[in-house]
Design a protein around this motif. Structure first.
Motif, mmCIF file in Angstrom:
data_model
loop_
_atom_site.group_PDB
_atom_site.id
_atom_site.type_symbol
_atom_site.label_atom_id
_atom_site.label_comp_id
_atom_site.label_asym_id
_atom_site.label_seq_id
_atom_site.Cartn_x
_atom_site.Cartn_y
_atom_site.Cartn_z
ATOM 1 N N LEU A 84 51.840 49.935 44.903
ATOM 2 C CA LEU A 84 51.027 50.802 44.037
ATOM 3 C C LEU A 84 51.924 50.594 42.557
ATOM 4 C CD1 LEU A 84 50.264 54.305 45.246
ATOM 5 C CD2 LEU A 84 48.627 52.297 44.595
ATOM 6 N N PRO A 85 53.220 50.314 42.356
ATOM 7 C CA PRO A 85 53.795 50.137 41.219
ATOM 8 C C PRO A 85 53.462 48.837 40.442
ATOM 9 C CG PRO A 85 55.707 50.560 42.708
ATOM 10 C CD PRO A 85 54.219 50.420 43.547
ATOM 11 N N LEU A 86 53.119 47.626 40.820
ATOM 12 C CA LEU A 86 52.610 46.621 39.988
ATOM 13 C C LEU A 86 51.230 46.957 39.818
ATOM 14 C CD1 LEU A 86 52.992 44.069 38.761
ATOM 15 C CD2 LEU A 86 52.422 43.062 41.250
ATOM 16 N N TYR A 87 50.351 47.398 40.469
ATOM 17 C CA TYR A 87 49.075 47.819 40.271
ATOM 18 C C TYR A 87 48.847 48.798 39.133
ATOM 19 C CZ TYR A 87 44.614 50.033 40.602
ATOM 20 O OH TYR A 87 43.351 50.776 40.262
ATOM 21 N N TRP A 88 49.875 49.927 39.294
ATOM 22 C CA TRP A 88 49.666 50.817 38.141
ATOM 23 C C TRP A 88 50.310 50.089 36.896
ATOM 24 C CZ3 TRP A 88 52.434 55.127 41.373
ATOM 25 C CH2 TRP A 88 51.452 56.099 42.058
ATOM 26 N N ASN A 123 35.891 48.849 38.816
ATOM 27 C CA ASN A 123 36.270 49.312 37.495
ATOM 28 C C ASN A 123 37.867 49.053 37.206
ATOM 29 O OD1 ASN A 123 33.872 50.431 37.006
ATOM 30 N ND2 ASN A 123 34.548 52.821 36.897
ATOM 31 N N GLY A 124 38.237 48.926 35.977
ATOM 32 C CA GLY A 124 39.554 48.831 35.939
ATOM 33 C C GLY A 124 39.919 47.384 35.986
ATOM 34 N N ILE A 125 40.968 47.123 37.272
ATOM 35 C CA ILE A 125 41.287 45.982 37.675
ATOM 36 C C ILE A 125 40.184 45.633 38.917
ATOM 37 C CG2 ILE A 125 43.175 44.579 38.477
ATOM 38 C CD1 ILE A 125 43.486 45.736 35.744
ATOM 39 N N ALA A 126 39.280 44.627 38.802
ATOM 40 C CA ALA A 126 38.325 44.746 39.706
ATOM 41 C C ALA A 126 38.673 44.277 40.949
ATOM 42 C CB ALA A 126 37.055 43.481 38.915
ATOM 43 N N GLN A 127 39.717 43.442 41.235
ATOM 44 C CA GLN A 127 39.897 43.183 42.645
ATOM 45 C C GLN A 127 40.713 44.303 43.569
ATOM 46 O OE1 GLN A 127 41.049 42.024 39.800
ATOM 47 N NE2 GLN A 127 42.887 40.677 40.123
ATOM 48 N N ALA A 128 40.978 45.396 42.653
ATOM 49 C CA ALA A 128 41.647 46.442 43.435
ATOM 50 C C ALA A 128 40.852 47.155 44.333
ATOM 51 C CB ALA A 128 42.165 47.572 42.176
ATOM 52 N N TRP A 129 39.536 46.754 44.517
ATOM 53 C CA TRP A 129 38.692 47.610 45.635
ATOM 54 C C TRP A 129 39.482 47.287 46.848
ATOM 55 C CZ3 TRP A 129 37.025 44.686 49.666
ATOM 56 C CH2 TRP A 129 37.072 43.435 49.524
ATOM 57 N N SER A 130 40.109 46.121 47.220
ATOM 58 C CA SER A 130 40.646 45.695 48.357
ATOM 59 C C SER A 130 42.134 46.558 48.750
ATOM 60 C CB SER A 130 41.177 44.330 48.515
ATOM 61 O OG SER A 130 41.948 43.846 47.317
ATOM 62 N N LEU A 131 42.665 46.906 47.539
ATOM 63 C CA LEU A 131 43.873 48.004 47.657
ATOM 64 C C LEU A 131 43.301 49.021 48.468
ATOM 65 C CD1 LEU A 131 45.932 47.063 44.470
ATOM 66 C CD2 LEU A 131 45.833 45.728 46.623
ATOM 67 N N LEU A 305 46.689 40.206 42.010
ATOM 68 C CA LEU A 305 46.181 41.017 40.959
ATOM 69 C C LEU A 305 46.000 40.545 39.543
ATOM 70 C CD1 LEU A 305 48.488 44.312 42.008
ATOM 71 C CD2 LEU A 305 46.277 43.896 42.121
ATOM 72 N N ILE A 306 46.570 39.354 39.417
ATOM 73 C CA ILE A 306 46.442 38.758 38.070
ATOM 74 C C ILE A 306 45.660 37.655 37.695
ATOM 75 C CG2 ILE A 306 48.754 39.548 37.146
ATOM 76 C CD1 ILE A 306 49.838 36.822 37.569
ATOM 77 N N HIS A 307 45.245 37.229 39.164
ATOM 78 C CA HIS A 307 44.349 35.951 39.073
ATOM 79 C C HIS A 307 42.814 36.119 38.291
ATOM 80 C CE1 HIS A 307 42.151 37.521 42.393
ATOM 81 N NE2 HIS A 307 40.765 36.380 42.414
ATOM 82 N N ILE A 308 42.209 37.269 38.320
ATOM 83 C CA ILE A 308 41.011 37.670 37.611
ATOM 84 C C ILE A 308 41.356 38.625 36.878
ATOM 85 C CG2 ILE A 308 39.407 36.403 38.973
ATOM 86 C CD1 ILE A 308 38.744 39.067 40.311
ATOM 87 N N SER A 309 40.377 39.330 35.999
ATOM 88 C CA SER A 309 40.394 40.571 35.441
ATOM 89 C C SER A 309 41.512 40.642 34.277
ATOM 90 C CB SER A 309 40.636 41.593 36.554
ATOM 91 O OG SER A 309 40.515 42.985 35.755
ATOM 92 N N TYR A 310 41.982 41.723 33.898
ATOM 93 C CA TYR A 310 42.527 41.920 32.750
ATOM 94 C C TYR A 310 43.689 40.643 32.236
ATOM 95 C CZ TYR A 310 45.666 44.229 29.432
ATOM 96 O OH TYR A 310 46.339 44.416 28.271
ATOM 97 N N VAL A 311 44.662 40.579 33.233
ATOM 98 C CA VAL A 311 45.844 39.684 32.863
ATOM 99 C C VAL A 311 45.374 38.107 32.551
ATOM 100 C CG1 VAL A 311 47.889 38.664 33.747
ATOM 101 C CG2 VAL A 311 47.590 40.963 34.218
#
Length: 331
Positions: A84-88, A123-131, A305-311
């Motif tokens: 969670l910390p990096l995701y948050w 929503n948000g960071i799209a790939q987070a569904w897998s988290l 977490l950074i390869h697509i979406s926001y970052v």
């Protein structure tokens, strides 16, 4: 406890496959159609992560004293601190960015609960569904450990029952007109984007851990060249799944047979490949055990977490390299 360096390096392969999958649009007109057919299914990198996660959690925690509430809380906090910390941090940057979140914060995305909704899961960071899938597995893992000690079929039965309950809840809410966000539905979403549908992948990883601890490899014991067989199987299954693609813009997993191959057959070959990397001394084992691949494997979660979406969008606004920022993102 032994360190499986090759399995750490294997994470780099899984992350790279997902990266290629998400950037395949840039190469659609350049690649041979049969090669593109495989690339279109490189989302299977997530499946490789899930099988590996099932193995590592089972190998590390199966014998741990999780029967007490205190033991379970310690275990759960440990897993949360890994995820969670990096995701948050990334989600916080997204939320306060005036171009993206614009100061709006969603409890659903911060708790990962959005992953249970077919409307909100990207929503948000799209790939987070897998988290969400990972964290659900972590929550149920101690119970799965207990069930698989009785018999692996008990653990499998639990996942099937959980799938049925989840689907039933979603449909009951929908029929009562209180499920506009499609929580736990439709069935295709459940099978492709939630732990109840993806549970077999984690169970195969757990089976591998049990086999190693008991030194009993069941049907794999007499199989020679496990590494080659497993890796060839992974890419062959990806190609066969691709045969069910409606066109080059869609996935073979959109077809029921393709989804079945993805959720059942692919984890079997992945398990064999992992077993080969553990047991056999091959050039692939040496490659994935190299310092560079282990370094990248350890960084794979952050890369994911950074390869697509926001970052990645923010980086792409600064410069876009011919390799679609692959090197920059790893750096």
């Amino acid at each position: 406890m032994p360190r499986f360096l090759a399995l750490t390096g294997f994470r780099c392969l899984a992350a790279t496959m997902v990266f290629v999958y998400h950037n395949r649009k840039y190469w659609r007109e350049m690649l041979h159609p049969e090669f593109l057919r495989v690339i279109n299914e490189f989302h299977i990198g997530v499946s490789l992560f899930f099988v590996l996660s099932g193995f590592l959690i089972s190998w590390t925690y199966e014998d741990a004293p999780l029967q007490t509430g205190k033991g379970y809380v310690k275990y759960a906090l440990g897993r949360m601190l890994r995820i969670l910390p990096l995701y948050w941090l990334i989600l916080l940057a997204y939320s306060i960015d005036p171009i993206f979140g614009n100061g709006k914060f969603s409890a659903l995305t911060f708790t990962l609960a959005h992953g249970f909704s077919n409307q909100y899961n990207l929503n948000g960071i799209a790939q987070a569904w897998s988290l969400t899938v990972e964290m659900t597995f972590y929550m149920f893992a101690p119970l799965l450990f207990f069930l698989q000690r009785k018999h692996l079929l008990y653990a499998l039965g639990f996942v099937v029952i959980l799938l049925g309950i989840s689907y039933g809840i979603g449909e009951i809410l929908y029929l009562n007109h209180i499920n506009k966000a499609n929580w736990f539905r439709p069935l295709s979403f459940l099978l492709g984007g939630t732990f109840p549908g993806r549970g077999f992948e984690f169970l195969m990883g757990m089976l591998l851990a049990v086999m190693l601890k008991k030194n009993n490899f069941i049907m794999f014991d007499k199989l020679k060249h496990k590494t080659a067989f497993g890796f060839l199987g992974i890419f062959l299954v990806a190609y066969i799944i691709g045969l069910f693609q409606a066109d080059k813009f869609h996935h073979g997993t959109d077809h029921p047979v393709g989804l079945l191959l993805h959720n059942i057959l692919l984890p079997c070959f992945t398990t064999i490949a992992l077993l080969g990397l553990i047991q056999e001394r091959t050039w692939l084992q040496r490659f994935f055990s190299s310092k560079l691949l282990v370094l990248l494997g350890n960084a794979s979660f952050a890369f994911y977490l950074i390869h697509i979406s926001y970052v990645n969008i923010r980086i792409r606004g600064l410069f876009l390299l011919p390799d679609r920022n692959f090197v920059v993102l790893w750096l």
